[in-house]
Structures are given as C-alpha cells and as structure tokens.
Design a protein around this motif. Structure first.
Motif, PDB file in Angstrom:
ATOM      1  N   SER A 160       0.838  -1.193   0.000  1.00  0.00           N
ATOM      2  CA  SER A 160       0.000   0.000   0.000  1.00  0.00           C
ATOM      3  C   SER A 160       0.874   1.244   0.000  1.00  0.00           C
ATOM      4  O   SER A 160       2.073   1.185   0.299  1.00  0.00           O
ATOM      5  N   ASP A 191      -5.688   4.087  -0.395  1.00  0.00           N
ATOM      6  CA  ASP A 191      -5.479   2.750   0.169  1.00  0.00           C
ATOM      7  C   ASP A 191      -6.755   2.118   0.705  1.00  0.00           C
ATOM      8  O   ASP A 191      -6.701   1.027   1.286  1.00  0.00           O
ATOM      9  N   PHE A 214      -3.335  -0.547  -5.612  1.00  0.00           N
ATOM     10  CA  PHE A 214      -4.059   0.192  -4.582  1.00  0.00           C
ATOM     11  C   PHE A 214      -4.549   1.528  -5.119  1.00  0.00           C
ATOM     12  O   PHE A 214      -3.907   2.140  -5.988  1.00  0.00           O
ATOM     13  N   PHE A 265      -8.814  -1.316  -3.755  1.00  0.00           N
ATOM     14  CA  PHE A 265      -7.789  -1.872  -4.632  1.00  0.00           C
ATOM     15  C   PHE A 265      -8.478  -2.579  -5.792  1.00  0.00           C
ATOM     16  O   PHE A 265      -9.673  -2.931  -5.717  1.00  0.00           O
TER      17      PHE A 265
END
Length: 540
Positions: free
Chosen positions: A204, A249, A245, A252
């Motif tokens: 991430s 975050d 991602f 995804f």
C-alpha cells in the motif's frame, strides 16, 4: 595414593613423531555450570602435543593442487551501502555547494563524489544539468552486483521492495515468500504463503499493508511482519495477474486471466464493489493512478483501456498494438501524466494522458500498425528489443527513465526525453536504449522493481534466479566485462544496435557526450478545443 600408570614407548616400535593439533573450545554458560562468567573467554585455543608411532605408508604422495586452483580466490559478497552517498549529499546541501554531475571524472577514486540518484533530479522545476542524458546515465543500473538463489529453486514470478528499502520480497511458482537483505543481498527468511504460484505483490502507499494474488485466483492480506490477516478465496475464476491500490489505500483493483477487473473495498472485502467488463481476453496488467481517478489495464486482446473507477465505465481505449499487452504502468514521479506499456510485439510505448481524447476509443485508419492514430498521436515507441517485452518499470526518482525486460532475458534502459530516431512520426520512429544487458537472465525476465531510492534494480526471471544491478563505479573497466554483457547466439547484440553510442552509455558514471535532446511531448501538435479530454478527475 594409587600409583599412576604410564606407558613408555621404546624406540623399537618406531620413531617418535611430534604432532601439534589445534583444538577450538567454545564456552557457553547455558550448557554447564560455571562459577564465573567472562565474556572475553568465549573462545580459546588449546594446543596438545601428542606422540605416536604413526608412519606414512610407502609410496605416499601429497595431494596435488589442480591446475588453476592456485588462482581461485574466495568470492566476496558485494555490499551496496548508500548511506555514505546520502551523507555527502546532505552535507553538500547544508553547505550550499552546487552539484555538478557533468564534472564526474572517469576514475574509480572519484566514487566518493558519487551521489544518490535523487541528487541528480529536478529541484523546484530547474534541472541540475542541461543535458538530460547525464541524469539518465546517473540512474542506469548497469553493473551486476549479486544473484539470490533459494535452496529449492523455482521460477520467480513477482518481486517488490519493502517500503523502507531494507529488504526485497519475492514470490515464486511454489507459493513461497522469500526475504532478501537489501544491502548485502543475502537470504533472510522464507515462508509458504500460498498453495500456488504468487503472481503479484503490492504494498500500500502507506506501507502498512501488503496484497498478494496467486495462480488460483486468491487474494491475501498481509501485515509488514508477513502475518496473514485476511483471505479472499476465489476472488477470480483464474489466475490474478496484478493488483493495485487506490491513492487512499481504501480500495484496490485486481486483474485476472478471466478477462475481468474487480474493485474491492479494503475493509469490506467479502464481495467485489464493482466489476469492470470490456476486455475480450485475459487481463495481463492493471494499475491505479496515484492522483487521478483512473485505472489502466492491458490485455491479451491487444488493447489498453482506461476506466473510471467511480462509474465502472471504460473512458478510453488504445489501439495500435500488434500483440498481447503484458505490462501497463503510470509514471510515479515527475508530471505523473505519462503511461508506459510493454507489448509482445517487441516494443514499448509511452502515452501522454494530457493529449488523449474521446476519438481514440475507435480504431483509426492506421490501427494495427506502428503509426499513431488520431487519438493516440502522443505515442512514442521504445525500440531495440530483441524479443517480446514481458516486464516494465519506471525509475522511482528519475521521471524520464524506463527499464524493460524481455522474453530472452535481456534488460533495456531508456531515456524518454531523447529525440526519436527516424523522426517523430516516421514508420521507423523510435527511441533507442541508452544501455542494454543482453544476457541478464537465461530465460524470460518476469519482474522488475527499483529500490525506493533508485540506486539498485532487482530482476526476477523464469531461470529461477533473482539478480541485483547497481550503478557502476566511475570509470570501472570491469563493469561490463562479465558474462551478462556477452551477446546471445539468438537476438540482437549490444554492439549492433543502430544509433546507440555504447561507449558513452556504458561509461556509467564516467564521461557522457552531449546529445541534442528534446522532450517528445514538445514535438506533438497542440490539442484543440474540439477534442475534449475525457479523463475523470483531470482538469486541463
């Protein structure tokens, strides 16, 4: 008091031979009781003198040293420590000293003046050097450093550096995660992460989570300590080729061989939030822009599609590719408005997102050729590959450097700021590589990833090896005298690439001749008002 029995050896039994035997004795306080503990006495040598009647047999000859063994020296493990370079750069900035990379002398002793790649990039919009070739050469990983091998070897499908750059994580066909030290490149740890091959690894943006996708279509969530906390079983019907991602975050996207892209909520991942349909064949690559609301995918149907993740609709399609698009990735630094794509037609293409329009969603009159269509007129072609392109990555600090890997195991580095050979729109137009490693791997280069600071490149291949590459020392004559720079029997040799000054590009940190350069975007026609940009989240 009992009488001590001793055995006296007479000369009748043979001559006495004196032998001194060194015995290493280690003291561990946890193994036996000791009334005192002295750390300085953890090891000492005891010499024992023994007498015996042993005689060497008749006809005994000492072991003959094989020819050439006297020249064999123990191999040294190479270490790439970037701490001194960063320390010098920090002191130079504190003292206000101007960095002049063009004045680097081609002598190994001048390695003390070598700075990290980020020292040669733009600062406040101004270039440190008027020659873009200098910045690209300063970031070119041309020197082989180390090879990483597992005890049980399997093809390496994916590799990624940890966010702090201290370790490299690789995923193999056996489903194993392997951790390698990022400075000495030695083995650290291994674990069985999946039941099938690990096809994709992605950290991430915050570095707090890791996603992995395998050959059976499963997705696993990992903490930085490699503790698995969640699993999505059968996220896709077939193999997951790549994950990406969102900038926040919180979401995804996954791309699979079942021809679908799925957007997932990271916190509620029981079901896919939306499904992106439109590709007619396997989806080989996917990426999510770090700033714009934009997803790109490459497929086996020879198309690249841009998607709006909010409406789950296709907003643009690129034609002109002759074969499967294996890799698509957005520019991570610089303007972040470029898109790189690697294809199995032996080319890579650079697309400018600022010059796209809705007219490119239909095939133009030159679709299927190397000539850009009306909608794809910002295209620049990266040529010189000896076979199909399977992997592609941008440099993390130099926005104009792209590195690609091919099916035959070659690695190419390009500077997209150079003027294309053959004209901007000629049939043979294309940007040629500034450096080529023709024998980097024995088989296909399946993954490429730069260290977060950009001074080391990792390459993984189907030859079951992970190799590390770094910048050569200034004027080091041995940098290009290894087996990796020997041309293959099949393919294009480095010396036969047209228009490439290999003596200049291979000089590494040595001398770089002046090359007339011009950014390829400046040579393109202006976008008129009747060609609106249809990218969500981007204001022209």
């Amino acid at each position: 008091m009992p009488k001590r029995h001793t055995r006296h050896m007479s000369s009748d039994s043979g001559p006495l031979h004196r032998r001194t035997i060194p015995i290493s004795v280690h003291i561990f306080s946890g193994f036996f009781y000791a009334p005192f503990y002295a750390p300085q006495l953890t090891q000492f040598i005891v010499t024992i003198t023994m007498y015996s009647t042993y005689q060497r047999p008749a006809g005994y000859q000492p072991r003959q040293q094989p020819q050439g063994e006297e020249d064999r020296r123990p191999a040294h493990r190479r270490t790439v420590d970037h701490g001194s370079a960063f320390g010098k750069w920090h002191l130079d900035r504190l003292s206000g000293r101007t960095i002049q990379p063009a004045n680097m002398r081609s002598e190994q002793s001048y390695i003390v003046d070598l700075l990290p790649p980020s020292a040669y990039t733009n600062i406040n919009g101004s270039l440190r050097s008027t020659n873009p070739h200098i910045t690209s050469v300063a970031a070119t990983p041309a020197k082989f450093i180390q090879v990483a091998l597992n005890k049980v070897r399997h093809p390496v499908y994916s590799a990624t550096w940890t966010p702090d750059g201290r370790r490299l994580l690789t995923g193999s066909m056996s489903g194993e995660f392997t951790l390698w030290n990022g400075m000495t490149f030695n083995f650290e740890s291994i674990m069985q992460a999946h039941e099938s091959g690990v096809r994709s690894l992605k950290y991430s943006h915050s570095g707090e989570w890791l996603l992995s996708g395998d050959h059976e279509g499963n997705v696993k969530f990992w903490q930085p300590s490699l503790n698995c906390v969640n699993v999505i079983d059968k996220a896709h019907r077939e193999s997951i080729r790549e994950l990406a991602f969102a900038p926040s975050d919180h979401k995804f996207v996954t791309g699979s061989d079942d021809g679908l892209l799925k957007i997932w909520d990271f916190h509620e991942s029981s079901n896919a939030e939306s499904v992106l349909k439109g590709h007619g064949w396997d989806v080989k690559s996917v990426d999510w822009h770090s700033e714009l609301g934009l997803i790109v995918s490459g497929s086996k149907d020879n198309l690249i599609k841009l998607w709006d993740p909010r409406s789950a609709k296709n907003v643009n399609t690129f034609h002109g590719f002759k074969n499967t698009v294996m890799k698509t990735t957005f520019q991570p630094t610089g303007t972040k408005r470029l898109l790189a794509a690697g294809c199995r037609d032996r080319t890579c293409r650079i697309l400018d997102l600022r010059m796209l329009n809705s007219g490119s969603s239909e095939a133009g009159p030159t679709a299927g050729t190397d000539m850009p269509t009306r909608g794809d007129r910002s295209m620049a072609v990266l040529r010189g590959h000896d076979s199909d392109v399977f992997s592609l990555t941008w440099h993390p600090t130099h926005a104009n450097v792209v590195t690609s890997g091919t099916k035959t195991g070659s690695i190419y580095t390009f500077n997209v700021d150079t003027t294309p050979a053959g004209g901007a729109y000629g049939p043979d137009s294309g940007i040629l590589p500034v450096n080529t490693i023709p024998s980097a791997h024995d088989y296909c280069v399946s993954t490429l990833d730069y260290h977060p600071e950009g001074h080391v490149l990792c390459s993984g291949g189907l030859d079951r090896m992970t190799r590390f590459w770094a910048r050569p020392r200034p004027g080091d004559p041995t940098s290009f005298r290894d087996k990796y720079y020997e041309p293959k029997e099949e393919g294009v040799s480095v010396k036969t690439l047209p228009g490439v000054n290999n003596a200049t590009s291979r000089a590494g940190m040595a001398r770089v001749e002046h090359v007339s350069t011009q950014h390829f975007n400046t040579a393109q026609p202006e976008v008129t008002d009747d060609e609106p940009v249809s990218i969500p989240g981007f204001a022209r």
